[in-house]
Design an enzyme around this catalytic site. Structure first.
Site, PDB file in Angstrom:
ATOM      1  N   ILE A  34       0.848  -1.199   0.000  1.00 25.86           N
ATOM      2  CA  ILE A  34       0.000   0.000   0.000  1.00 25.86           C
ATOM      3  C   ILE A  34       0.885   1.251   0.000  1.00 25.86           C
ATOM      4  O   ILE A  34       0.578   2.250  -0.645  1.00 25.86           O
ATOM      5  CB  ILE A  34      -0.959  -0.003   1.213  1.00 25.86           C
ATOM      6  CG1 ILE A  34      -1.734  -1.330   1.259  1.00 25.86           C
ATOM      7  CG2 ILE A  34      -1.932   1.169   1.129  1.00 25.86           C
ATOM      8  CD1 ILE A  34      -2.600  -1.511   2.498  1.00 25.86           C
ATOM      9  N   SER A  50      -7.197  -0.961  10.441  1.00 32.11           N
ATOM     10  CA  SER A  50      -7.840  -2.053   9.702  1.00 32.11           C
ATOM     11  C   SER A  50      -9.257  -2.272  10.209  1.00 32.11           C
ATOM     12  O   SER A  50      -9.562  -2.029  11.385  1.00 32.11           O
ATOM     13  CB  SER A  50      -7.005  -3.316   9.937  1.00 32.11           C
ATOM     14  OG  SER A  50      -7.720  -4.462   9.570  1.00 32.11           O
ATOM     15  N   LYS A 101       2.284  -7.686   9.292  1.00 32.67           N
ATOM     16  CA  LYS A 101       0.841  -7.806   9.027  1.00 32.67           C
ATOM     17  C   LYS A 101       0.325  -9.228   8.826  1.00 32.67           C
ATOM     18  O   LYS A 101      -0.812  -9.404   8.356  1.00 32.67           O
ATOM     19  CB  LYS A 101       0.474  -6.946   7.827  1.00 32.67           C
ATOM     20  CG  LYS A 101       1.155  -7.385   6.553  1.00 32.67           C
ATOM     21  CD  LYS A 101       0.506  -6.774   5.336  1.00 32.67           C
ATOM     22  CE  LYS A 101       1.067  -7.395   4.089  1.00 32.67           C
ATOM     23  NZ  LYS A 101       0.457  -6.945   2.864  1.00 32.67           N
ATOM     24  N   ASN A 143       9.770  -6.844   4.169  1.00 28.82           N
ATOM     25  CA  ASN A 143       8.728  -7.508   3.377  1.00 28.82           C
ATOM     26  C   ASN A 143       8.548  -6.779   2.053  1.00 28.82           C
ATOM     27  O   ASN A 143       7.435  -6.666   1.535  1.00 28.82           O
ATOM     28  CB  ASN A 143       7.415  -7.535   4.177  1.00 28.82           C
ATOM     29  CG  ASN A 143       6.399  -8.479   3.583  1.00 28.82           C
ATOM     30  OD1 ASN A 143       6.751  -9.431   2.881  1.00 28.82           O
ATOM     31  ND2 ASN A 143       5.122  -8.212   3.828  1.00 28.82           N
ATOM     32  N   ARG A 163     -11.080 -21.308   8.128  1.00 29.42           N
ATOM     33  CA  ARG A 163      -9.788 -20.901   8.678  1.00 29.42           C
ATOM     34  C   ARG A 163     -10.059 -20.264  10.036  1.00 29.42           C
ATOM     35  O   ARG A 163     -10.925 -19.397  10.156  1.00 29.42           O
ATOM     36  CB  ARG A 163      -9.144 -19.878   7.730  1.00 29.42           C
ATOM     37  CG  ARG A 163      -7.793 -19.374   8.191  1.00 29.42           C
ATOM     38  CD  ARG A 163      -7.115 -18.529   7.129  1.00 29.42           C
ATOM     39  NE  ARG A 163      -7.769 -17.242   6.922  1.00 29.42           N
ATOM     40  CZ  ARG A 163      -7.315 -16.283   6.110  1.00 29.42           C
ATOM     41  NH1 ARG A 163      -6.205 -16.495   5.408  1.00 29.42           N
ATOM     42  NH2 ARG A 163      -7.954 -15.147   5.964  1.00 29.42           N
ATOM     43  N   LYS A 181      -3.300  -3.097  16.165  1.00 34.55           N
ATOM     44  CA  LYS A 181      -4.025  -2.010  15.476  1.00 34.55           C
ATOM     45  C   LYS A 181      -4.915  -1.269  16.482  1.00 34.55           C
ATOM     46  O   LYS A 181      -4.974  -0.035  16.479  1.00 34.55           O
ATOM     47  CB  LYS A 181      -4.853  -2.568  14.317  1.00 34.55           C
ATOM     48  CG  LYS A 181      -4.024  -3.097  13.160  1.00 34.55           C
ATOM     49  CD  LYS A 181      -3.233  -1.993  12.463  1.00 34.55           C
ATOM     50  CE  LYS A 181      -2.257  -2.516  11.428  1.00 34.55           C
ATOM     51  NZ  LYS A 181      -1.297  -1.527  10.936  1.00 34.55           N
ATOM     52  N   ASN A 222      -2.963 -14.205   1.983  1.00 30.03           N
ATOM     53  CA  ASN A 222      -4.162 -13.480   1.575  1.00 30.03           C
ATOM     54  C   ASN A 222      -4.743 -14.061   0.284  1.00 30.03           C
ATOM     55  O   ASN A 222      -4.040 -14.656  -0.519  1.00 30.03           O
ATOM     56  CB  ASN A 222      -3.862 -11.983   1.401  1.00 30.03           C
ATOM     57  CG  ASN A 222      -3.479 -11.341   2.718  1.00 30.03           C
ATOM     58  OD1 ASN A 222      -2.342 -10.936   2.913  1.00 30.03           O
ATOM     59  ND2 ASN A 222      -4.406 -11.283   3.646  1.00 30.03           N
ATOM     60  N   THR A 262     -10.269  -4.889  10.927  1.00 29.57           N
ATOM     61  CA  THR A 262     -10.155  -5.968  11.915  1.00 29.57           C
ATOM     62  C   THR A 262     -10.544  -5.463  13.317  1.00 29.57           C
ATOM     63  O   THR A 262     -10.965  -6.261  14.158  1.00 29.57           O
ATOM     64  CB  THR A 262      -8.725  -6.564  11.902  1.00 29.57           C
ATOM     65  OG1 THR A 262      -8.730  -7.785  12.609  1.00 29.57           O
ATOM     66  CG2 THR A 262      -7.691  -5.651  12.511  1.00 29.57           C
ATOM     67  N   ARG A 272     -16.240 -10.077   2.069  1.00 26.33           N
ATOM     68  CA  ARG A 272     -15.349  -8.968   2.402  1.00 26.33           C
ATOM     69  C   ARG A 272     -15.655  -7.789   1.485  1.00 26.33           C
ATOM     70  O   ARG A 272     -16.317  -7.934   0.474  1.00 26.33           O
ATOM     71  CB  ARG A 272     -13.870  -9.366   2.181  1.00 26.33           C
ATOM     72  CG  ARG A 272     -13.359 -10.485   3.060  1.00 26.33           C
ATOM     73  CD  ARG A 272     -13.156 -10.008   4.480  1.00 26.33           C
ATOM     74  NE  ARG A 272     -12.589 -11.056   5.316  1.00 26.33           N
ATOM     75  CZ  ARG A 272     -13.309 -11.989   5.943  1.00 26.33           C
ATOM     76  NH1 ARG A 272     -14.624 -12.023   5.817  1.00 26.33           N
ATOM     77  NH2 ARG A 272     -12.714 -12.901   6.689  1.00 26.33           N
ATOM     78  N   TYR A 304      -1.774  -9.354  16.024  1.00 23.46           N
ATOM     79  CA  TYR A 304      -1.766  -8.354  14.947  1.00 23.46           C
ATOM     80  C   TYR A 304      -2.952  -7.400  15.104  1.00 23.46           C
ATOM     81  O   TYR A 304      -2.798  -6.181  15.114  1.00 23.46           O
ATOM     82  CB  TYR A 304      -1.818  -9.049  13.565  1.00 23.46           C
ATOM     83  CG  TYR A 304      -2.265  -8.111  12.480  1.00 23.46           C
ATOM     84  CD1 TYR A 304      -1.380  -7.203  11.909  1.00 23.46           C
ATOM     85  CD2 TYR A 304      -3.596  -8.096  12.028  1.00 23.46           C
ATOM     86  CE1 TYR A 304      -1.804  -6.309  10.933  1.00 23.46           C
ATOM     87  CE2 TYR A 304      -4.026  -7.212  11.065  1.00 23.46           C
ATOM     88  CZ  TYR A 304      -3.121  -6.326  10.514  1.00 23.46           C
ATOM     89  OH  TYR A 304      -3.550  -5.441   9.566  1.00 23.46           O
TER      90      TYR A 304
HETATM   91  C1  UD1 Z   1      -6.733 -10.376   7.127  1.00 22.06           C
HETATM   92  C2  UD1 Z   1      -6.997  -9.723   8.450  1.00 22.06           C
HETATM   93  C3  UD1 Z   1      -6.880  -8.242   8.317  1.00 22.06           C
HETATM   94  C4  UD1 Z   1      -5.514  -7.888   7.799  1.00 22.06           C
HETATM   95  C5  UD1 Z   1      -5.296  -8.570   6.475  1.00 22.06           C
HETATM   96  C6  UD1 Z   1      -3.853  -8.268   6.044  1.00 22.06           C
HETATM   97  C7  UD1 Z   1      -8.470 -10.828   9.974  1.00 22.06           C
HETATM   98  C8  UD1 Z   1      -9.876 -11.096  10.371  1.00 22.06           C
HETATM   99  N1  UD1 Z   1      -8.291 -10.061   8.926  1.00 22.06           N
HETATM  100  O1  UD1 Z   1      -7.839 -10.056   6.280  1.00 22.06           O
HETATM  101  O2  UD1 Z   1      -7.023  -7.630   9.553  1.00 22.06           O
HETATM  102  O3  UD1 Z   1      -5.420  -6.497   7.671  1.00 22.06           O
HETATM  103  O4  UD1 Z   1      -5.490  -9.972   6.604  1.00 22.06           O
HETATM  104  O5  UD1 Z   1      -3.059  -9.347   5.899  1.00 22.06           O
HETATM  105  O6  UD1 Z   1      -7.572 -11.298  10.587  1.00 22.06           O
HETATM  106  N2  UD1 Z   1      -9.402 -17.003   1.809  1.00 22.06           N
HETATM  107  C9  UD1 Z   1      -9.558 -18.219   1.183  1.00 22.06           C
HETATM  108  N3  UD1 Z   1      -8.438 -18.885   0.765  1.00 22.06           N
HETATM  109  C10 UD1 Z   1      -7.172 -18.381   0.925  1.00 22.06           C
HETATM  110  C11 UD1 Z   1      -7.022 -17.127   1.566  1.00 22.06           C
HETATM  111  C12 UD1 Z   1      -8.160 -16.471   2.017  1.00 22.06           C
HETATM  112  O7  UD1 Z   1     -10.684 -18.702   1.019  1.00 22.06           O
HETATM  113  O8  UD1 Z   1      -6.211 -19.043   0.532  1.00 22.06           O
HETATM  114  C13 UD1 Z   1     -10.594 -16.260   2.248  1.00 22.06           C
HETATM  115  C14 UD1 Z   1     -10.642 -15.952   3.729  1.00 22.06           C
HETATM  116  O9  UD1 Z   1     -11.316 -16.965   4.408  1.00 22.06           O
HETATM  117  C15 UD1 Z   1     -11.424 -14.635   3.731  1.00 22.06           C
HETATM  118  C16 UD1 Z   1     -11.074 -13.975   2.394  1.00 22.06           C
HETATM  119  O10 UD1 Z   1     -10.566 -15.011   1.592  1.00 22.06           O
HETATM  120  O11 UD1 Z   1     -12.784 -14.881   3.722  1.00 22.06           O
HETATM  121  C17 UD1 Z   1     -10.051 -12.890   2.520  1.00 22.06           C
HETATM  122  O12 UD1 Z   1      -8.934 -13.374   3.240  1.00 22.06           O
HETATM  123  P1  UD1 Z   1      -7.572 -12.558   3.361  1.00 22.06           P
HETATM  124  O13 UD1 Z   1      -7.177 -12.062   2.016  1.00 22.06           O
HETATM  125  O14 UD1 Z   1      -6.607 -13.391   4.112  1.00 22.06           O
HETATM  126  O15 UD1 Z   1      -7.991 -11.280   4.193  1.00 22.06           O
HETATM  127  P2  UD1 Z   1      -8.722 -11.164   5.617  1.00 22.06           P
HETATM  128  O16 UD1 Z   1      -8.654 -12.411   6.373  1.00 22.06           O
HETATM  129  O17 UD1 Z   1     -10.063 -10.589   5.342  1.00 22.06           O
END
Ligand code: UD1
Length: 344
Positions: free
Chosen positions: A14, A127, A87, A37, A298, A156, A202, A129, A234, A152
């Site tokens: 970002i 965030s 993060k 990173n 997860r 925040k 992510n 979060t 999301r 984490y």
């Molecule tokens: C997470 C954190 C957020 C942080 C961000 C940065 C939480 C609740 N949220 O966001 O605070 O700022 O990471 O790293 O801790 N998913 C899959 N398969 C994957 C990966 C993710 O299905 O391989 C799904 C997850 O279940 C979720 C969505 O995709 O529903 C987004 O996940 P992700 O990109 O990891 O972001 P957050 O968990 O929302």
């Protein structure tokens, strides 16, 4: 004269997009980043887009004497945008002290030195979060802060409190706290983007790496959520839209337009998108299939969250403009660029 802005973590995902928007808006940028990173090549990407290479200092912000030296050597910094932080949610559970040190001590060092160097304001990366699973959706800035689910997330929340306490104690600077929803995508030039270390945690980097063949299969976490297609929801926001909000926030503080000494804004689109919808948007926008399987939930995942961005829309005059399709396609173009460069 151009105003000078210190961007901590400016070589990161970002951060780099924000440096581009700051330079495009006429600000002069000094980056501090420890490259833990990110890579130094990001600066070339920034230069290709804007024609300007920002000043760069490699420094761990835990080093307060080092920070002081940077501020002395780069006189006249008007404002700070503080991105530098660890993060990874899972890692924070394994190594909490790393997170408390990297994400809290660094902020203390910055806040401590700001008055001495007459720095007028700090924009802080927070965030969504902090809301946990909100009781009411879309979530507004007035929603209650829920107990953090990870160190984490806790950092925040604590950082927001530290900023509020410091400012209310009467220091001569202001702050704008920006609560990001899920930033994804990359600059339309594909010169900069997200470059996760190792296996991405992510969704979007994992998805684009799977689509290009680096990963075999994407795991969709959970199919028993209380959502229309049973996958999590999301608010995915284009990183360039997000970056632009930082420039507006900085202008606002430096032009003395803030209504309060600490202001908080949600930065999201206001649109909830499920994991399966995002995969669909990717396949539709790129014509590339993503092999995926549905697996269990997860741990620590929130079922659904999306922003009420009205305060940012009205008060900042900022709106997230990009569609989810264009956003996910920009992430793909970046992945293709990485492949071209031989980066796996
Ligand atoms: C997470 C954190 C957020 C942080 C961000 C940065 C939480 C609740 N949220 O966001 O605070 O700022 O990471 O790293 O801790 N998913 C899959 N398969 C994957 C990966 C993710 O299905 O391989 C799904 C997850 O279940 C979720 C969505 O995709 O529903 C987004 O996940 P992700 O990109 O990891 O972001 P957050 O968990 O929302």
């Amino acid at each position: 004269m151009k105003k000078k802005i210190l961007v901590t973590g400016g070589a990161g995902y970002i951060g780099s997009h924000t440096v581009v928007e700051l330079q495009n808006a006429g600000y002069e940028v000094v980056i501090i980043d420890d490259l833990s990173n990110s890579t130094i090549e990001v600066l070339d990407g920034i230069e290709k887009i804007t024609g300007i290479k920002p000043v760069f200092v490699k420094l761990d912000l835990n080093d307060k004497a080092g920070l002081r030296k940077v501020l002395e050597e780069n006189k006249g910094i008007a404002g700070i945008i503080h991105f530098a932080a660890s993060k990874a949610v899972g890692e924070s559970v394994q190594q909490p002290l790393k997170y408390y040190r990297n994400n809290i001590v660094t902020l203390l060092n910055l806040l401590d030195l700001m008055p001495e160097f007459h720095i007028q304001g700090i924009v802080f990366s927070s965030s969504c979060t902090v809301y946990g699973q909100p009781d009411i959706l879309p979530v507004t800035e007035d929603a209650p802060i829920k107990p953090a689910l990870s160190p984490y997330g806790n950092t925040k929340q604590i950082n927001e409190e530290i900023i509020r306490d410091t400012i209310y104690a009467g220091v001569p600077f202001k702050s704008i706290i920006l609560r990001y929803f899920n930033p994804i995508g990359a600059h339309p030039s594909a010169e900069i983007g997200e470059l996760p270390n190792g296996v991405p945690q992510n969704l979007v980097p994992f998805l684009t790496q799977t689509a290009i063949g680096i990963r075999q299969e994407l795991s969709v976490f959970g199919d028993d959520y209380n959502t229309p297609d049973n996958s999590c929801i999301r608010d995915y926001i284009h990183v360039v839209d997000l970056a632009k909000a930082h420039v507006i926030a900085m202008d606002r503080m430096l032009e003395n337009k803030s209504e309060e000494k600490v202001e908080i804004f949600n930065l999201g689109t206001g649109r909830g998108v499920s994991v399966l919808e995002l995969i669909n948007a990717f396949e539709k926008g790129t014509g590339v299939k993503v092999p995926y399987k549905i697996v269990g939930r997860r741990e620590g995942d929130i079922e659904k969250v999306w922003a009420d961005p009205e305060r940012a829309n009205k008060v900042l005059g900022w709106t997230a403009k990009e569609s989810v399709e264009d956003t996910i396609v920009s992430a793909w173009n970046w992945q293709l660029k990485l492949q071209e460069r031989g980066i796996q």
